[in-house]
Design a protein around this motif. Sequence first.
Motif, PDB file in Angstrom:
ATOM      1  N   THR A 109       0.831  -1.206   0.000  1.00 17.92           N
ATOM      2  CA  THR A 109       0.000   0.000   0.000  1.00 17.92           C
ATOM      3  C   THR A 109       0.862   1.252   0.000  1.00 17.92           C
ATOM      4  OG1 THR A 109      -1.698  -1.218   1.242  1.00 17.92           O
ATOM      5  CG2 THR A 109      -1.860   1.186   1.217  1.00 17.92           C
ATOM      6  N   ARG A 113       1.123   4.210  -2.888  1.00 23.01           N
ATOM      7  CA  ARG A 113       0.933   5.636  -2.611  1.00 23.01           C
ATOM      8  C   ARG A 113       2.125   6.455  -3.106  1.00 23.01           C
ATOM      9  NH1 ARG A 113       0.194   5.047   2.280  1.00 23.01           N
ATOM     10  NH2 ARG A 113      -2.089   5.071   2.265  1.00 23.01           N
ATOM     11  N   LYS A 217     -13.462  -2.306  -4.854  1.00 24.61           N
ATOM     12  CA  LYS A 217     -12.286  -1.506  -4.534  1.00 24.61           C
ATOM     13  C   LYS A 217     -11.335  -1.539  -5.728  1.00 24.61           C
ATOM     14  CE  LYS A 217     -13.677  -0.747  -0.283  1.00 24.61           C
ATOM     15  NZ  LYS A 217     -12.953  -1.011   0.963  1.00 24.61           N
ATOM     16  N   SER A 219      -7.812  -0.397  -5.641  1.00 27.24           N
ATOM     17  CA  SER A 219      -6.395  -0.604  -5.368  1.00 27.24           C
ATOM     18  C   SER A 219      -6.178  -0.777  -3.873  1.00 27.24           C
ATOM     19  CB  SER A 219      -5.559   0.576  -5.875  1.00 27.24           C
ATOM     20  OG  SER A 219      -5.624   1.670  -4.981  1.00 27.24           O
ATOM     21  N   ASP A 222      -7.532   1.721  -1.295  1.00 26.05           N
ATOM     22  CA  ASP A 222      -8.946   1.767  -0.922  1.00 26.05           C
ATOM     23  C   ASP A 222      -9.291   0.859   0.257  1.00 26.05           C
ATOM     24  OD1 ASP A 222      -9.457   3.515  -3.057  1.00 26.05           O
ATOM     25  OD2 ASP A 222      -9.739   1.848  -4.444  1.00 26.05           O
ATOM     26  N   THR A 224      -9.556  -0.865   3.947  1.00 25.09           N
ATOM     27  CA  THR A 224      -9.559  -0.532   5.364  1.00 25.09           C
ATOM     28  C   THR A 224      -8.542  -1.415   6.087  1.00 25.09           C
ATOM     29  OG1 THR A 224     -11.222  -2.200   5.913  1.00 25.09           O
ATOM     30  CG2 THR A 224     -12.036  -0.026   5.208  1.00 25.09           C
ATOM     31  N   GLN A 258      -4.612  -3.830 -10.339  1.00 21.94           N
ATOM     32  CA  GLN A 258      -5.252  -2.660  -9.754  1.00 21.94           C
ATOM     33  C   GLN A 258      -5.583  -1.658 -10.854  1.00 21.94           C
ATOM     34  OE1 GLN A 258      -3.191  -1.552  -5.842  1.00 21.94           O
ATOM     35  NE2 GLN A 258      -1.453  -2.282  -7.061  1.00 21.94           N
ATOM     36  N   GLU A 270     -12.361   3.465 -12.243  1.00 19.80           N
ATOM     37  CA  GLU A 270     -12.627   2.893 -10.916  1.00 19.80           C
ATOM     38  C   GLU A 270     -14.082   2.465 -10.770  1.00 19.80           C
ATOM     39  OE1 GLU A 270     -12.975   7.370 -10.779  1.00 19.80           O
ATOM     40  OE2 GLU A 270     -11.470   5.929 -11.480  1.00 19.80           O
ATOM     41  N   HIS A 274     -11.722  -3.494 -10.915  1.00 16.75           N
ATOM     42  CA  HIS A 274     -11.842  -4.040  -9.568  1.00 16.75           C
ATOM     43  C   HIS A 274     -10.529  -4.718  -9.170  1.00 16.75           C
ATOM     44  CE1 HIS A 274     -14.903  -5.983  -6.677  1.00 16.75           C
ATOM     45  NE2 HIS A 274     -13.736  -6.514  -6.328  1.00 16.75           N
TER      46      HIS A 274
END
Length: 329
Positions: A109, A113, A217, A219, A222, A224, A258, A270, A274
């Motif tokens: 992740t 970013r 979602k 990527s 997104d 949690t 992604q 998006e 998916h």
Amino acid sequence: MAELRWNPLLRTWTMVAGNRQERPNLRTDGCPFCPGSGNVPSTYDVLEYDNDFPALTTDPDEPDAVGSELSPVAPNYGKCEVILYSPQHDVSLHDLSVTHLTRLVELWTERQRILSSDPRIKYIFPFENRGEEVGVTMRHPHGQLYAYPFVPLKIRTELESARVWHDEHGSCLFCDLTRDEVSDGRRVILANESFVAYIPSFTDYPYGVFVASRAHKGSFLDFTPSERTDLARMLKTLTGGFDLLFSRRFPYMMCIHQIPVNSPEDVGCEESYHFHIEFYPPLRGETTVKYYASSEMGAWAACNPLRVEDTAPALAAACRKFEQTIVKP
């Protein structure tokens, strides 16, 4: 010399990377990814390591003067990274705790970013090659990540198929596929609150598992915290089941798909695309390999030598058996 060369037949770029001929082949003189090698920190849990033999680089070479109007050349701008799963040399992904694997998902992740902040990067592709059958040259547990200056052709094809389905049906193709597989049930391997693992009916490989998020979602960015943990748990159980299936180290290619980044032509994707993971395991039996040969490579006409309705129950049983051995973190 490394560069990009345009393929006018498929309308995509080929990476040319002559420097990769220098890569070590299953070296026996020590592992550069182990603490104490001088290449990595003395302690780490998971780690991003810039590839020593990159096909793409943020300091690209000047392309060879071999381009033409038909097939131009371009600098090999991008990034190639090694993602180290553990400092332990002889462990597999499934040997690591769910807590540790959650840190791996968090590293993926973080790289998503950071790399997506570069406007020249268009697609970020984490993957793992496991086993000599798929060309692995380093045994230490690791994956890789390529950040491309273009959207690769297979992803482009998936994006277009998803867009067409969304335009015709008003829904996400991957959401609908996952819903159909769960409803059918015969090819489902694993499921938890956030993810479903199944072997789709159309896969090229007898054990070609897809892992799809239940929620729509795009990527890693997104997810949690609970979804990241659920993904870690699923990857642990699935890869553990692979190794139990034939009681051997199970080779595979794990490919994480992604949404593109910084790609104007994909604005709005998006809604229709998916997050999912595609596994390509080459085994069709304990010692037999399903090769990608002329039909698959020359015509893109895949042939699966086994019915996945027969292979899925065996893999699902192996995953259930492995799950019984897991000590909760």
